[in-house]
Design a protein around this motif. Structure first.
Motif, mmCIF file in Angstrom:
data_model
loop_
_atom_site.group_PDB
_atom_site.id
_atom_site.type_symbol
_atom_site.label_atom_id
_atom_site.label_comp_id
_atom_site.label_asym_id
_atom_site.label_seq_id
_atom_site.Cartn_x
_atom_site.Cartn_y
_atom_site.Cartn_z
ATOM 1 N N ASP A 150 17.487 15.599 2.143
ATOM 2 C CA ASP A 150 18.427 16.016 3.462
ATOM 3 C C ASP A 150 18.179 16.145 4.947
ATOM 4 N N HIS A 151 18.552 15.599 6.024
ATOM 5 C CA HIS A 151 18.812 15.635 7.487
ATOM 6 C C HIS A 151 18.587 16.644 8.210
ATOM 7 N N MET A 152 19.021 17.908 7.726
ATOM 8 C CA MET A 152 19.079 19.060 7.853
ATOM 9 C C MET A 152 17.840 19.611 7.791
ATOM 10 N N GLN A 190 1.293 -1.410 -0.257
ATOM 11 C CA GLN A 190 -0.356 0.231 0.461
ATOM 12 C C GLN A 190 0.749 1.494 -0.151
ATOM 13 N N ILE A 191 2.091 1.228 0.355
ATOM 14 C CA ILE A 191 3.109 2.373 0.300
ATOM 15 C C ILE A 191 3.088 2.404 -1.259
ATOM 16 N N ASP A 192 2.989 4.348 -1.572
ATOM 17 C CA ASP A 192 3.274 4.908 -2.496
ATOM 18 C C ASP A 192 4.478 5.465 -2.978
ATOM 19 N N LEU A 193 5.235 6.118 -1.838
ATOM 20 C CA LEU A 193 6.384 6.971 -1.779
ATOM 21 C C LEU A 193 7.429 6.406 -0.719
ATOM 22 N N ILE A 194 8.818 6.154 -0.967
ATOM 23 C CA ILE A 194 9.918 5.673 -0.156
ATOM 24 C C ILE A 194 10.712 7.157 -0.201
ATOM 25 N N THR A 195 10.541 7.458 1.625
ATOM 26 C CA THR A 195 11.789 8.310 1.664
ATOM 27 C C THR A 195 12.596 7.979 2.397
ATOM 28 N N ALA A 196 13.922 8.410 1.973
ATOM 29 C CA ALA A 196 15.153 7.936 3.500
ATOM 30 C C ALA A 196 16.527 9.139 3.044
ATOM 31 N N THR A 197 16.933 9.654 4.195
ATOM 32 C CA THR A 197 18.054 10.117 4.640
ATOM 33 C C THR A 197 19.305 10.335 3.353
ATOM 34 N N GLN A 198 20.016 11.236 2.675
ATOM 35 C CA GLN A 198 20.880 10.879 1.502
ATOM 36 C C GLN A 198 21.904 11.504 2.183
ATOM 37 N N GLY A 199 21.363 12.737 3.296
ATOM 38 C CA GLY A 199 22.648 12.766 3.726
ATOM 39 C C GLY A 199 22.650 14.454 4.582
ATOM 40 N N PRO A 200 23.445 14.330 5.205
ATOM 41 C CA PRO A 200 24.265 14.753 5.764
ATOM 42 C C PRO A 200 24.564 13.562 7.110
ATOM 43 N N GLY A 201 25.813 12.942 7.307
ATOM 44 C CA GLY A 201 25.808 12.504 8.133
ATOM 45 C C GLY A 201 27.253 11.272 7.565
ATOM 46 N N LEU A 202 27.399 10.123 8.950
ATOM 47 C CA LEU A 202 27.829 8.886 8.617
ATOM 48 C C LEU A 202 27.830 8.291 7.342
ATOM 49 N N VAL A 203 28.795 7.918 6.370
ATOM 50 C CA VAL A 203 28.859 7.826 4.892
ATOM 51 C C VAL A 203 28.975 5.883 5.336
#
Ligand code: KG4
Length: 334
Positions: A110-112, A72-85
């Motif tokens: 972006d985490h910010m 049922q999920i239509d969109l996935i979002t994830a933190t791309q940066g900044p942070g520990l690679v």
């Protein structure tokens, strides 16, 4: 639209399910505290390995708590940066792979941006434009937030972030990790005026921060007492240190408000869960007739709900990522 959001920029594996930007259906945070606490700080390789172990169970728990099957999920979002690679790669690659296999879009966040929009996770939403103070283990920055996707950077720390200073002072005092919550707890029984630690105001109109001089001053004070074999007044040291950090964060935020002609202030990031900072900022804003918004502590520290919210708005503005898009360690916003 149902959104699955993933955040793995540092040492917490997080997943959330949201309905548009309106409702958080679930919000799971799996802490790596046990892995890193014995080292007194985050060990990047251990963090990424732990994310690999946790990512699927955390995502599965978020879907289950939201009573939302993956289909049922239509969109996935994830933190791309900044942070520990290494940490970012686990969550971001997982998100892109899942989106590809389900033939749904994926957005890199972006985490910010998540922290800047985090008060929208609460019932009482701020109005644009507003000034935002983001204070965490890696950042101490001021922004002008124009809308859901446009942010103007006004100032940053020139050395240590506020959370980093809390962590380093806690380590010096052998109080454990992470330092922020322990220092703030210890400070409760202390006198914030006992020791006059320095405040770095920098130049008159500067919206930058600096906490390394304060940290050095605490080190010198503690070393002097230790050399003289005087027992450390821990509560007074913690309280006086906390007052120095809080005063600078509050006054610089108020300066940004007046310099940029805004009437709303928001706070985000792990240090924004500090009760003394919340209370003093609230009080100052009230006296100056400024609207103040800070989310519940769970949305100040790392969480995926804010990633879902920021990602939703980026998707609405037409931004998605290709399967070969990489993560980044430093934020272009900062
Ligand atoms: O935003 P966050 O969870 O992670 C990132 O740095 O991205 O922030 C963690 C930081 C740590 O430095 C921690 O010591 C600090 O936030 N922190 C606090 C408090 N709770 C967490 N600092 C002061 N007072 C607190 N209550």
């Amino acid at each position: 639209m149902l959104i699955l959001a993933i955040e793995s920029s540092c040492d917490d594996t997080c997943a959330a399910v949201l309905e548009d930007d309106k409702k958080v259906l679930s919000n799971i945070v799996s802490s790596q505290f046990d892995v890193h606490s014995k080292y007194g700080g985050i060990v990047p390789e251990l963090a990424s390995r732990k994310h690999i172990e946790s990512i699927w169970p955390v995502v599965a728990a978020a879907l289950k708590n939201a009573e939302t099957p993956l289909d049922q999920i239509d969109l996935i979002t994830a933190t791309q940066g900044p942070g520990l690679v290494g940490s970012l790669l686990v969550g971001f690659t997982f998100a892109k792979g899942l989106a590809l296999s389900k033939k749904i879009p994926c957005v890199g966040v972006d985490h910010m941006a998540g922290h800047l929009l985090s008060p929208f996770l609460e019932q009482n939403k701020p109005e644009f434009p507003y000034i935002a103070l983001v204070v965490s283990g890696g950042n101490s920055s001021l922004f002008k937030v124009l809308d859901h996707v446009n942010f103007e950077h006004l100032g940053r720390t020139r050395d240590d972030a506020a959370g980093e200073a809390f962590d380093k002072v806690a380590k010096l005092l052998n109080l454990g990790y992470p330092g922020g919550p322990i220092i703030s707890e210890t400070a409760n029984s202390g006198d914030g005026k006992a020791i006059n630690f320095p405040r770095a105001w920098l130049s008159k109109d500067s919206l930058d921060f600096s906490f390394s001089g304060l940290k050095t001053s605490v080190v010198n004070h503690v070393n002097k007492l230790r050399q003289q074999k005087i027992p450390l007044p821990l509560a007074d040291i913690c309280s006086s240190f906390q007052e120095a950090v809080v005063e600078v964060l509050v006054e610089k935020s108020l300066k940004a408000i007046s310099m940029h002609n805004c009437s709303t202030l928001i706070m985000g990031g792990g240090v924004a869960s500090n009760q003394r900072l919340r209370d003093r900022m609230q009080k100052r804003c009230f006296t100056e007739n400024i609207k103040f918004h800070v989310p519940a502590p769970i949305y100040c520290t790392d969480n995926a709900a804010m990633t879902g919210l920021a990602g939703y708005h980026q998707y609405q503005s037409g931004k998605t990522v290709a399967p070969d898009t990489d993560v980044y360690p430093r934020s272009p916003l900062n």
